[in-house]
Scaffold this motif. Structure first.
Motif, PDB file in Angstrom:
ATOM      1  N   ASP A 413       0.914  -1.124  -0.084  1.00  0.00           N
ATOM      2  CA  ASP A 413       0.034  -0.122  -0.205  1.00  0.00           C
ATOM      3  C   ASP A 413       0.966   1.298  -0.135  1.00  0.00           C
ATOM      4  N   LEU A 414       1.058   1.934  -1.033  1.00  0.00           N
ATOM      5  CA  LEU A 414       1.842   2.990  -1.201  1.00  0.00           C
ATOM      6  C   LEU A 414       1.279   4.329  -0.727  1.00  0.00           C
ATOM      7  N   TYR A 415      -0.232   4.297  -0.521  1.00  0.00           N
ATOM      8  CA  TYR A 415      -0.846   5.519  -0.306  1.00  0.00           C
ATOM      9  C   TYR A 415      -0.481   6.171   1.152  1.00  0.00           C
ATOM     10  N   PRO A 416      -0.080   5.365   2.148  1.00  0.00           N
ATOM     11  CA  PRO A 416       0.085   6.068   3.614  1.00  0.00           C
ATOM     12  C   PRO A 416       1.554   6.748   3.509  1.00  0.00           C
ATOM     13  N   TYR A 417       2.433   6.236   2.572  1.00  0.00           N
ATOM     14  CA  TYR A 417       3.689   6.449   2.532  1.00  0.00           C
ATOM     15  C   TYR A 417       3.760   7.873   1.543  1.00  0.00           C
ATOM     16  N   PHE A 418       2.956   8.094   0.585  1.00  0.00           N
ATOM     17  CA  PHE A 418       3.102   9.324  -0.395  1.00  0.00           C
ATOM     18  C   PHE A 418       1.964  10.274  -0.402  1.00  0.00           C
ATOM     19  N   VAL A 419       1.108   9.875   0.532  1.00  0.00           N
ATOM     20  CA  VAL A 419      -0.104  11.136   0.826  1.00  0.00           C
ATOM     21  C   VAL A 419       0.303  12.275   1.009  1.00  0.00           C
ATOM     22  N   ASP A 420       1.166  12.521   2.098  1.00  0.00           N
ATOM     23  CA  ASP A 420       1.477  13.695   2.472  1.00  0.00           C
ATOM     24  C   ASP A 420       2.781  14.081   1.670  1.00  0.00           C
ATOM     25  N   LEU A 421       3.620  13.461   1.259  1.00  0.00           N
ATOM     26  CA  LEU A 421       4.869  13.717   0.494  1.00  0.00           C
ATOM     27  C   LEU A 421       4.425  14.240  -0.560  1.00  0.00           C
ATOM     28  N   TYR A 422       3.363  13.793  -1.560  1.00  0.00           N
ATOM     29  CA  TYR A 422       3.152  14.532  -2.675  1.00  0.00           C
ATOM     30  C   TYR A 422       1.797  14.993  -2.755  1.00  0.00           C
ATOM     31  N   ASP A 423       1.202  15.194  -1.606  1.00  0.00           N
ATOM     32  CA  ASP A 423      -0.129  15.734  -1.179  1.00  0.00           C
ATOM     33  C   ASP A 423      -1.271  15.389  -2.287  1.00  0.00           C
ATOM     34  N   LEU A 424      -1.275  13.973  -2.341  1.00  0.00           N
ATOM     35  CA  LEU A 424      -2.117  13.365  -3.099  1.00  0.00           C
ATOM     36  C   LEU A 424      -3.711  13.846  -3.011  1.00  0.00           C
ATOM     37  N   ARG A 425      -4.557  13.963  -3.996  1.00  0.00           N
ATOM     38  CA  ARG A 425      -5.813  14.115  -3.774  1.00  0.00           C
ATOM     39  C   ARG A 425      -6.682  13.173  -3.193  1.00  0.00           C
ATOM     40  N   ARG A 426      -7.716  13.438  -2.447  1.00  0.00           N
ATOM     41  CA  ARG A 426      -8.810  12.886  -1.682  1.00  0.00           C
ATOM     42  C   ARG A 426      -8.929  11.420  -2.129  1.00  0.00           C
ATOM     43  N   SER A 432      -8.138   0.786  -4.665  1.00  0.00           N
ATOM     44  CA  SER A 432      -7.522  -0.306  -4.148  1.00  0.00           C
ATOM     45  C   SER A 432      -6.001  -0.476  -4.058  1.00  0.00           C
ATOM     46  N   PRO A 433      -5.418  -0.832  -3.087  1.00  0.00           N
ATOM     47  CA  PRO A 433      -3.796  -0.973  -3.146  1.00  0.00           C
ATOM     48  C   PRO A 433      -3.499  -2.167  -3.864  1.00  0.00           C
ATOM     49  N   PRO A 438      -2.567   2.982  -8.628  1.00  0.00           N
ATOM     50  CA  PRO A 438      -1.624   3.890  -7.478  1.00  0.00           C
ATOM     51  C   PRO A 438      -0.057   3.689  -7.907  1.00  0.00           C
ATOM     52  N   GLN A 439       0.340   2.627  -8.074  1.00  0.00           N
ATOM     53  CA  GLN A 439       1.808   2.645  -8.518  1.00  0.00           C
ATOM     54  C   GLN A 439       2.023   3.383  -9.643  1.00  0.00           C
ATOM     55  N   ILE A 440       1.235   3.302 -10.639  1.00  0.00           N
ATOM     56  CA  ILE A 440       1.385   4.166 -11.868  1.00  0.00           C
ATOM     57  C   ILE A 440       1.380   5.561 -11.502  1.00  0.00           C
ATOM     58  N   VAL A 659     -12.674  -3.072   3.171  1.00  0.00           N
ATOM     59  CA  VAL A 659     -12.137  -4.088   4.434  1.00  0.00           C
ATOM     60  C   VAL A 659     -11.791  -5.256   4.029  1.00  0.00           C
ATOM     61  N   ASP A 660     -10.541  -5.850   4.595  1.00  0.00           N
ATOM     62  CA  ASP A 660      -9.735  -7.055   4.113  1.00  0.00           C
ATOM     63  C   ASP A 660      -9.620  -7.352   2.759  1.00  0.00           C
ATOM     64  N   ASP A 661      -9.823  -6.260   1.934  1.00  0.00           N
ATOM     65  CA  ASP A 661      -9.698  -6.505   0.589  1.00  0.00           C
ATOM     66  C   ASP A 661     -10.614  -7.382  -0.246  1.00  0.00           C
ATOM     67  N   GLU A 662     -11.760  -7.400   0.392  1.00  0.00           N
ATOM     68  CA  GLU A 662     -12.707  -8.475  -0.040  1.00  0.00           C
ATOM     69  C   GLU A 662     -13.626  -7.797  -1.082  1.00  0.00           C
ATOM     70  N   GLY A 663     -13.760  -6.694  -1.361  1.00  0.00           N
ATOM     71  CA  GLY A 663     -14.437  -5.977  -2.212  1.00  0.00           C
ATOM     72  C   GLY A 663     -15.971  -5.742  -1.755  1.00  0.00           C
ATOM     73  N   LEU A 664     -16.475  -5.795  -0.547  1.00  0.00           N
ATOM     74  CA  LEU A 664     -17.532  -5.788  -0.013  1.00  0.00           C
ATOM     75  C   LEU A 664     -17.910  -4.443   0.524  1.00  0.00           C
ATOM     76  N   ILE A 665     -17.001  -4.221   1.508  1.00  0.00           N
ATOM     77  CA  ILE A 665     -17.328  -2.874   2.299  1.00  0.00           C
ATOM     78  C   ILE A 665     -16.171  -1.715   1.989  1.00  0.00           C
TER      79      ILE A 665
END
Length: 693
Positions: A413-426, A432-433, A438-440, A659-665
């Motif tokens: 999951d790259l989002y927690p690492y780069f969200v503040d560094l690159y000020d990613l949009r909401r 999905s990680p 997200p990598q692209i 949640v749990d990467d199950e595609g439900l919630i």
């Protein structure tokens, strides 16, 4: 007259007698006592009975009974028989308790609501894709009603084709080498190596015709296939696997094919390469079937033989009897590894042992002179790609340590690492990680930050080797100028707004999730990925492409051109370094000022890190160029290489974070963010300590 002994009974004996007499009221008991007469006896207490046993006394088998009007006589107590029956009954009940009724094929399978949901959620996991997310959701929302047990159309149309292909390669390769109608070859193998023949016989008689026929029938109406309709296909797949289950791939299966190779070699020594290729194909396919197909179909088998959820390994142990009944198999049919210890010691099959030893080792590296020029070139390209990818990932690890570059194929999951560094949009957090998107995005943002400095380098009109495209300066200048527009067009205009709307629907009413509008929206998300970023991306489309061809920017093509330009310039810089580099102010093809310090008018996360990492003299345009090429190489591989992890056949996770990467919630946030700057500083401090220590 001596006083006669009263009747003495064992503890609980009278109660057992009363139970045998049945229910009777007080008056009826009195009338029976008057008719029978006799002495009043008593029942020993538990303490008295224990004392008698400890004292070595054995209870008498007979007691004296006096009935009015009749002589005294000895009567054998029924209590001993009752106790024996009771003991037998207890042993029988204990045995019944040890037997698992859930594994009794004679007992119909009953599934509770919770167990059904657990099995459906397992089947709907992206790893298996046996049920669609809508089917799983319907199961969850139906606690008081029976839900038709459907399987997803994607599983029938796509997944099963992949599984069948592996089985087909295995069986057809084996049949080509050991045809069912070649009785002479079969008899020779059977006579010299009966156990190897048995293994290969199971494989070549694998009923792929039945599997193919069943699959074609199911695919004809793939949107209404029930689990029960897959039973025949499952049986045809799992029974040969059950028979071969205890055999080791390296020792037994490979051993059987080596023995077959000896037979083929004895018959025809000129067709060695063909035999080796077919055996390699068969062994690779068998490994895939045994390790992948056997596992990936297990939720479907579980729903056919179990009333409760069981993990993969536990299913084949705790439902063994039901599985045997389902497959119409017996344990006697399963092959025993103990019988295969010496299957390869077959001297009478060898015609020329020395020649055979030169080719029988299927794992021996092929001689270089036997490789064609075309194959050598292909291998060279593959090796170069691997080196470029490794080099790019190493440079990314240097810039952004501990982000997860060493396991990109596992989708960290790259989002927690780069969200503040690159000020990613909401909206980025919604993706999905487990999706390559997200990598692209992170690669594109990293290049975008680098381009702020690379724009100050002066590129020359140098042609790209082996290409009729425009010169490097024209192509590279255009790509850098439009790079931000590419990102914003793809992500911020086309993808993220659709993803935000999809999340809104998922958080709304259940009925809206399965609407045609939602299906159209999901299909459009797939189309954006395919048309803009991932040319080999495959998906089940509900609608035609919503975009006009002239409006689509093929970013993947721009990335390929970017890499070619940077690589051409880097080649010129390499020559310049060999000619003396910065000390000699060597000239370089493609760039006029490679040794000039790079310039970032405004500091950004990349420039700050480069300033720390590079020594004073190396903070130049040439170094920046190499870093750009490293990132572009990884991005190009991800997008334009059909073998990259972005196109993995087993990677079909939900589009949204869940949640749990199950595609439900859906999840609309992360629990924790990573301070990437602190991680970078910590790593640099550790490196300094190591140098000083």
């Amino acid at each position: 007259m001596a006083k006669e002994d009263k009747a003495v009974y064992a503890p609980g004996e009278l109660g057992r007698v009363r139970s045998k007499l049945g229910d009777m009221d007080r008056d009826e008991a009195k009338r029976m006592a008057q008719k029978l007469g006799g002495e009043v006896g008593y029942e020993r207490s538990d303490d008295q009975d224990k004392s008698r046993r400890e004292g070595g006394n054995v209870r008498k088998d007979k007691v004296n009974v006096q009935i009015k009007g009749r002589p005294r006589r000895s009567v054998e107590l029924q209590a001993d028989v009752d106790e024996a029956e009771e003991s037998s009954s207890k042993n029988k009940q204990s045995s019944q308790r040890q037997a698992n009724p859930a594994d009794d094929p004679a007992i119909p399978i009953k599934v509770s609501y919770w167990e059904r949901v657990k099995m459906d959620r397992c089947a709907g996991n992206s790893e298996f894709e046996i049920k669609s997310s809508g089917q799983v959701l319907l199961s969850i929302l139906s606690p008081f009603s029976t839900v038709t047990d459907y399987v997803s159309s994607a599983f029938i149309n796509r997944r099963m084709n992949e599984y069948y292909k592996k089985i087909e390669v295995l069986v057809t390769s084996t049949r080509n080498m050991l045809p069912r109608n070649n009785t002479k070859r079969s008899e020779k193998l059977k006579k010299g190596a009966p156990l190897a023949h048995h293994i290969l016989d199971v494989i070549r008689y694998w009923d792929i015709e039945k599997i193919s026929g069943n699959l074609a029938k199911l695919q004809a109406s793939s949107k209404g296939v029930r689990v029960s309709e897959c039973a025949d296909m499952l049986k045809a797949i799992y029974k040969p696997l059950f028979i071969l289950e205890k055999l080791d791939l390296e020792v037994h299966i490979r051993g059987a094919y080596k023995v077959l190779y000896k037979v083929l070699f004895a018959e025809n020594q000129l067709d060695v390469q063909s035999h080796q290729d077919q055996i390699r194909a068969a062994l690779t396919a068998y490994s895939g079937v045994r390790r992948e197909v056997h596992y990936l179909l297990y939720p479907l088998l579980m729903k056919s033989v179990s009333g409760s959820y069981l993990p993969y390994d536990a299913l084949f142990i705790e439902r063994k009897k039901r599985i045997l009944a389902f497959l119409n198999a017996t344990e006697a049919e399963q092959m025993n590894p103990a019988n295969f210890a010496a299957q390869g010691n077959i001297e009478d099959l060898k015609d020329d042992s020395e020649k055979e030893e030169e080719v029988v080792n299927l794992d021996e590296k092929e001689k270089e002179e036997e490789i064609s020029d075309e194959e050598r070139e292909r291998r060279s390209v593959v090796e170069s790609e691997k080196k470029a990818l490794d080099r790019g990932l190493q440079m990314l690890e240097t810039l952004f340590p501990q982000a997860g570059w060493d396991k990109l194929s596992e989708y960290p999951d790259l989002y927690p690492y780069f969200v503040d560094l690159y000020d990613l949009r909401r909206g980025v957090v919604y993706i999905s990680p487990r999706d390559p998107m997200p990598q692209i995005l992170i690669f594109m943002r990293t290049l975008e930050e680098m381009f702020f400095g690379l724009r100050h380098a002066v590129f020359t009109s140098t042609p790209i080797p082996g290409s009729n495209l425009e010169s490097v300066d024209v192509i590279l200048g255009g790509i850098m100028n439009d790079w931000r527009y590419y990102r914003e067009m793809c992500f911020e205009k086309e993808y993220l707004p659709r993803m935000a709307e999809y999340i809104r629907i998922l958080e709304g009413s259940p009925g809206e999730r399965s609407s045609n509008y939602t299906k159209k929206l999901v299909s459009e998300l797939h189309w954006v990925k395919r048309l803009y970023l991932l040319p080999y991306y495959k998906f089940d489309s509900f609608v035609a492409s919503p975009f006009q061809k002239k409006d689509v920017i093929q970013i993947y093509s721009q990335v390929k051109s970017l890499r070619k330009c940077l690589a051409a310039i880097a080649t010129g810089v390499d020559r310049g370094i060999k000619a003396g580099g910065a000390e000699a102010n060597a000239l370089c093809d493609g760039i006029e000022n490679p040794w000039a310090p790079y310039t970032f008018q405004v500091s950004n996360p990349v420039s700050v890190r480069l300033d720390v990492l590079l020594p004073g003299k190396q903070k130049n345009n040439a170094s920046l160029l190499y870093f750009c090429l490293a990132v572009a190489s990884v991005l190009d591989y991800l997008m334009n290489n059909e073998n990259s992890w972005a196109y993995s056949s087993n990677r079909n996770s939900p589009l949204f974070r869940s949640v749990d990467d199950e595609g439900l919630i859906p999840l609309t946030g992360v629990d924790k963010r990573i301070n990437a700057d602190e991680v970078f500083k910590h790593v640099q401090r550790q490196k300094q300590k190591q140098k000083s220590g």
